[in-house]
Design a protein around this motif. Structure first.
Motif, PDB file in Angstrom:
ATOM      1  N   THR A  53       0.831  -1.208   0.000  1.00  0.00           N
ATOM      2  CA  THR A  53       0.000   0.000   0.000  1.00  0.00           C
ATOM      3  C   THR A  53       0.865   1.258   0.000  1.00  0.00           C
ATOM      4  O   THR A  53       0.656   2.171  -0.803  1.00  0.00           O
ATOM      5  CB  THR A  53      -0.897   0.001   1.252  1.00  0.00           C
ATOM      6  OG1 THR A  53      -1.489  -1.273   1.379  1.00  0.00           O
ATOM      7  CG2 THR A  53      -1.962   1.047   1.147  1.00  0.00           C
ATOM      8  N   PHE A  56       2.510   1.855  -3.404  1.00  0.00           N
ATOM      9  CA  PHE A  56       1.671   2.447  -4.452  1.00  0.00           C
ATOM     10  C   PHE A  56       1.488   3.936  -4.223  1.00  0.00           C
ATOM     11  O   PHE A  56       1.531   4.732  -5.174  1.00  0.00           O
ATOM     12  CB  PHE A  56       0.307   1.746  -4.498  1.00  0.00           C
ATOM     13  CG  PHE A  56       0.334   0.488  -5.312  1.00  0.00           C
ATOM     14  CD1 PHE A  56       0.858   0.491  -6.583  1.00  0.00           C
ATOM     15  CD2 PHE A  56      -0.143  -0.700  -4.802  1.00  0.00           C
ATOM     16  CE1 PHE A  56       0.898  -0.666  -7.334  1.00  0.00           C
ATOM     17  CE2 PHE A  56      -0.104  -1.857  -5.539  1.00  0.00           C
ATOM     18  CZ  PHE A  56       0.412  -1.846  -6.803  1.00  0.00           C
ATOM     19  N   VAL A  57       1.302   4.330  -2.966  1.00  0.00           N
ATOM     20  CA  VAL A  57       1.141   5.763  -2.688  1.00  0.00           C
ATOM     21  C   VAL A  57       2.424   6.517  -3.037  1.00  0.00           C
ATOM     22  O   VAL A  57       2.388   7.590  -3.660  1.00  0.00           O
ATOM     23  CB  VAL A  57       0.760   5.966  -1.206  1.00  0.00           C
ATOM     24  CG1 VAL A  57       0.737   7.431  -0.873  1.00  0.00           C
ATOM     25  CG2 VAL A  57      -0.583   5.354  -0.933  1.00  0.00           C
ATOM     26  N   ALA A  60       2.760   6.853  -6.785  1.00  0.00           N
ATOM     27  CA  ALA A  60       1.863   7.872  -7.335  1.00  0.00           C
ATOM     28  C   ALA A  60       2.385   9.264  -7.036  1.00  0.00           C
ATOM     29  O   ALA A  60       2.327  10.153  -7.885  1.00  0.00           O
ATOM     30  CB  ALA A  60       0.469   7.693  -6.756  1.00  0.00           C
ATOM     31  N   LEU A  61       2.912   9.458  -5.804  1.00  0.00           N
ATOM     32  CA  LEU A  61       3.395  10.797  -5.459  1.00  0.00           C
ATOM     33  C   LEU A  61       4.599  11.190  -6.296  1.00  0.00           C
ATOM     34  O   LEU A  61       4.725  12.337  -6.718  1.00  0.00           O
ATOM     35  CB  LEU A  61       3.740  10.847  -3.970  1.00  0.00           C
ATOM     36  CG  LEU A  61       2.543  10.963  -3.044  1.00  0.00           C
ATOM     37  CD1 LEU A  61       2.991  10.919  -1.607  1.00  0.00           C
ATOM     38  CD2 LEU A  61       1.793  12.241  -3.301  1.00  0.00           C
ATOM     39  N   GLU A  63       5.223  10.089  -9.208  1.00  0.00           N
ATOM     40  CA  GLU A  63       4.821  10.178 -10.605  1.00  0.00           C
ATOM     41  C   GLU A  63       4.328  11.578 -10.952  1.00  0.00           C
ATOM     42  O   GLU A  63       4.251  11.940 -12.123  1.00  0.00           O
ATOM     43  CB  GLU A  63       3.718   9.149 -10.880  1.00  0.00           C
ATOM     44  CG  GLU A  63       3.525   8.823 -12.333  1.00  0.00           C
ATOM     45  CD  GLU A  63       2.354   7.903 -12.542  1.00  0.00           C
ATOM     46  OE1 GLU A  63       1.587   7.717 -11.590  1.00  0.00           O
ATOM     47  OE2 GLU A  63       2.199   7.386 -13.636  1.00  0.00           O
ATOM     48  N   THR A  64       3.975  12.365  -9.913  1.00  0.00           N
ATOM     49  CA  THR A  64       3.352  13.672 -10.152  1.00  0.00           C
ATOM     50  C   THR A  64       4.207  14.567 -11.045  1.00  0.00           C
ATOM     51  O   THR A  64       3.685  15.227 -11.941  1.00  0.00           O
ATOM     52  CB  THR A  64       3.111  14.367  -8.808  1.00  0.00           C
ATOM     53  OG1 THR A  64       2.471  13.434  -7.947  1.00  0.00           O
ATOM     54  CG2 THR A  64       2.232  15.563  -8.973  1.00  0.00           C
ATOM     55  N   ILE A  67       3.916  13.625 -14.607  1.00  0.00           N
ATOM     56  CA  ILE A  67       2.626  14.027 -15.172  1.00  0.00           C
ATOM     57  C   ILE A  67       2.610  15.527 -15.455  1.00  0.00           C
ATOM     58  O   ILE A  67       2.068  15.968 -16.476  1.00  0.00           O
ATOM     59  CB  ILE A  67       1.491  13.624 -14.202  1.00  0.00           C
ATOM     60  CG1 ILE A  67       1.392  12.101 -14.108  1.00  0.00           C
ATOM     61  CG2 ILE A  67       0.164  14.191 -14.640  1.00  0.00           C
ATOM     62  CD1 ILE A  67       0.977  11.436 -15.353  1.00  0.00           C
ATOM     63  N   TYR A  68       3.231  16.318 -14.565  1.00  0.00           N
ATOM     64  CA  TYR A  68       3.293  17.762 -14.821  1.00  0.00           C
ATOM     65  C   TYR A  68       4.040  18.040 -16.125  1.00  0.00           C
ATOM     66  O   TYR A  68       3.624  18.880 -16.928  1.00  0.00           O
ATOM     67  CB  TYR A  68       3.988  18.481 -13.660  1.00  0.00           C
ATOM     68  CG  TYR A  68       3.147  18.628 -12.418  1.00  0.00           C
ATOM     69  CD1 TYR A  68       1.780  18.409 -12.454  1.00  0.00           C
ATOM     70  CD2 TYR A  68       3.712  18.990 -11.213  1.00  0.00           C
ATOM     71  CE1 TYR A  68       1.010  18.530 -11.334  1.00  0.00           C
ATOM     72  CE2 TYR A  68       2.945  19.114 -10.071  1.00  0.00           C
ATOM     73  CZ  TYR A  68       1.595  18.883 -10.135  1.00  0.00           C
ATOM     74  OH  TYR A  68       0.843  19.005  -9.023  1.00  0.00           O
ATOM     75  N   LEU A  70       4.316  16.054 -18.675  1.00  0.00           N
ATOM     76  CA  LEU A  70       3.460  15.642 -19.792  1.00  0.00           C
ATOM     77  C   LEU A  70       2.408  16.699 -20.090  1.00  0.00           C
ATOM     78  O   LEU A  70       2.174  17.052 -21.261  1.00  0.00           O
ATOM     79  CB  LEU A  70       2.775  14.309 -19.441  1.00  0.00           C
ATOM     80  CG  LEU A  70       1.734  13.831 -20.424  1.00  0.00           C
ATOM     81  CD1 LEU A  70       2.390  13.325 -21.676  1.00  0.00           C
ATOM     82  CD2 LEU A  70       0.879  12.756 -19.818  1.00  0.00           C
ATOM     83  N   LEU A  71       1.797  17.254 -19.027  1.00  0.00           N
ATOM     84  CA  LEU A  71       0.755  18.261 -19.242  1.00  0.00           C
ATOM     85  C   LEU A  71       1.345  19.527 -19.855  1.00  0.00           C
ATOM     86  O   LEU A  71       0.725  20.139 -20.735  1.00  0.00           O
ATOM     87  CB  LEU A  71       0.055  18.584 -17.921  1.00  0.00           C
ATOM     88  CG  LEU A  71      -0.868  17.475 -17.421  1.00  0.00           C
ATOM     89  CD1 LEU A  71      -1.443  17.838 -16.085  1.00  0.00           C
ATOM     90  CD2 LEU A  71      -1.993  17.239 -18.405  1.00  0.00           C
ATOM     91  N   ILE A  74       1.779  18.867 -23.464  1.00  0.00           N
ATOM     92  CA  ILE A  74       0.507  18.894 -24.190  1.00  0.00           C
ATOM     93  C   ILE A  74       0.034  20.326 -24.382  1.00  0.00           C
ATOM     94  O   ILE A  74      -0.440  20.707 -25.466  1.00  0.00           O
ATOM     95  CB  ILE A  74      -0.542  18.046 -23.438  1.00  0.00           C
ATOM     96  CG1 ILE A  74      -0.199  16.570 -23.587  1.00  0.00           C
ATOM     97  CG2 ILE A  74      -1.932  18.307 -23.965  1.00  0.00           C
ATOM     98  CD1 ILE A  74      -1.014  15.680 -22.720  1.00  0.00           C
ATOM     99  N   PHE A  78      -0.715  21.803 -28.061  1.00  0.00           N
ATOM    100  CA  PHE A  78      -2.104  21.945 -28.515  1.00  0.00           C
ATOM    101  C   PHE A  78      -2.776  23.222 -28.062  1.00  0.00           C
ATOM    102  O   PHE A  78      -3.754  23.640 -28.668  1.00  0.00           O
ATOM    103  CB  PHE A  78      -2.935  20.746 -28.025  1.00  0.00           C
ATOM    104  CG  PHE A  78      -2.470  19.455 -28.599  1.00  0.00           C
ATOM    105  CD1 PHE A  78      -2.578  19.213 -29.953  1.00  0.00           C
ATOM    106  CD2 PHE A  78      -1.912  18.468 -27.791  1.00  0.00           C
ATOM    107  CE1 PHE A  78      -2.141  18.024 -30.489  1.00  0.00           C
ATOM    108  CE2 PHE A  78      -1.477  17.288 -28.323  1.00  0.00           C
ATOM    109  CZ  PHE A  78      -1.590  17.067 -29.677  1.00  0.00           C
TER     110      PHE A  78
END
Lengths: 91, 225
Positions: A53, A56-57, A60-61, A63-64, A67-68, A70-71, A74, A78
């Protein structure tokens, strides 16, 4: 420099590519989390559920930041605000 | 399925223009499905027996697993918030599974994920005030009152990072699947994309939904204790 619009669009694409480079460090961080979790699970199999558990947390943290990036890439490709400003400026 | 969110039709209420987008309509479909399942479960609840079997067995197993998960995360005292997060979990999970049918998942729109994360923020403030009253307010002025803006920004950044995480994951899956459908000939568009759908929708979607719920529960727990 013949066409300022082409220059801005080319720079935006290079910026998107640079923003995606943070995938390197994100992957290294996630790999460290996964390897440490595996090591602790092998040492203490009875605590495997709570370690999973937490792993996974942590994944995810960390991974932030990826993700930033990637955004940002994008948005650069676009929904680039600079191109709109330039088009308004050129008229 | 495309990269853009299509606007299906627009309505005007008191001079304001409202756009009914693809996201809203897809969310309505999921809501309809979940409400029908809930009504069926409610009707069957009257005939539930002491020893469960069939449909009752499945419903009880799902509810029990989720309640135990919430209890192990936030503790016995706060476990009364489990029904709300069960709703969030089901809505986000079915949103992710929705793109299996070739439609755009509602979570690939920042509006949906930010709405969910914003409700988590409101719930966090509410639970903090309810359980700790003044102590919770005092925590914003720790260790010195100069740090108040930083603490406030730290709290307000939580729903943004929470929503961006889910949104980025679902959008990247949508983009990759859209590119696959757009760039390949018709011949390989049957059967092979199911691998992509299985990875990007089922595995990533379920994992990110789980992470969204467990992080919201942890924020609520740190606020209330």
């Amino acid at each position: 420099m013949q066409d300022p619009l082409a220059f801005v669009i080319a720079i935006a694409h290079i910026a998107a590519a640079i923003a995606l480079l943070n995938g390197i460090t994100t992957t290294f961080g996630q790999a460290k989390i996964a390897s440490q979790a595996l090591e602790s699970m092998a040492r203490q199999p009875e605590a495997a559920d709570s370690i999973r558990t937490t792993m996974f947390v942590g994944l995810a943290l960390s991974e932030t930041s990826g993700i930033y990036g990637l955004l940002i890439a994008i948005i650069m490709l676009f929904a680039n605000p600079l191109v709109t400003i330039l088009l308004n400026y050129l008229g | 399925m495309g990269l853009e969110i299509d606007n299906l039709w627009r309505i005007e209420i008191f001079g304001h223009e409202f756009w009914i987008t693809e996201t809203i309509v897809n969310t309505w479909f999921i809501m309809l499905f979940l409400i029908i399942v809930a009504i069926i479960a409610r009707i069957k609840l009257r005939k539930f027996k002491e020893v469960p079997s069939g449909f009752q067995n499945a419903i009880e197993a799902v509810i029990e697993i989720f309640e135990n998960f919430v209890k192990s995360t936030v503790g016995e005292k706060l476990s009364y918030i489990a029904p709300w997060f069960f709703m969030v979990f089901m809505l986000l999970l079915w949103s992710a599974l929705f793109s299996i049918f070739g439609l755009r998942p509602p979570t690939a729109d920042w509006a949906t994920t930010f709405a969910m994360a914003f409700v988590s923020l409101v719930l966090m403030f509410y639970m903090g005030f309810k359980h700790r009253k003044g102590d919770y307010l005092k925590e914003f002025f720790e260790p010195h009152y100069i740090f108040f803006p930083m603490n406030l920004i730290g709290e307000l950044a939580k729903p943004v990072s929470l929503s961006f995480r889910l949104f980025g994951n679902m959008l990247s899956g949508t983009i990759i699947i859209t590119l696959y459908y757009a760039l390949t000939p018709m011949l390989v568009q049957v059967g092979i994309p199911s691998i992509l759908h299985a990875f990007f929708d089922v595995i990533i979607g379920a994992l990110q939904t789980y992470i969204f719920v467990i992080l919201s529960l942890m924020y609520v727990k740190t606020a209330a204790e």
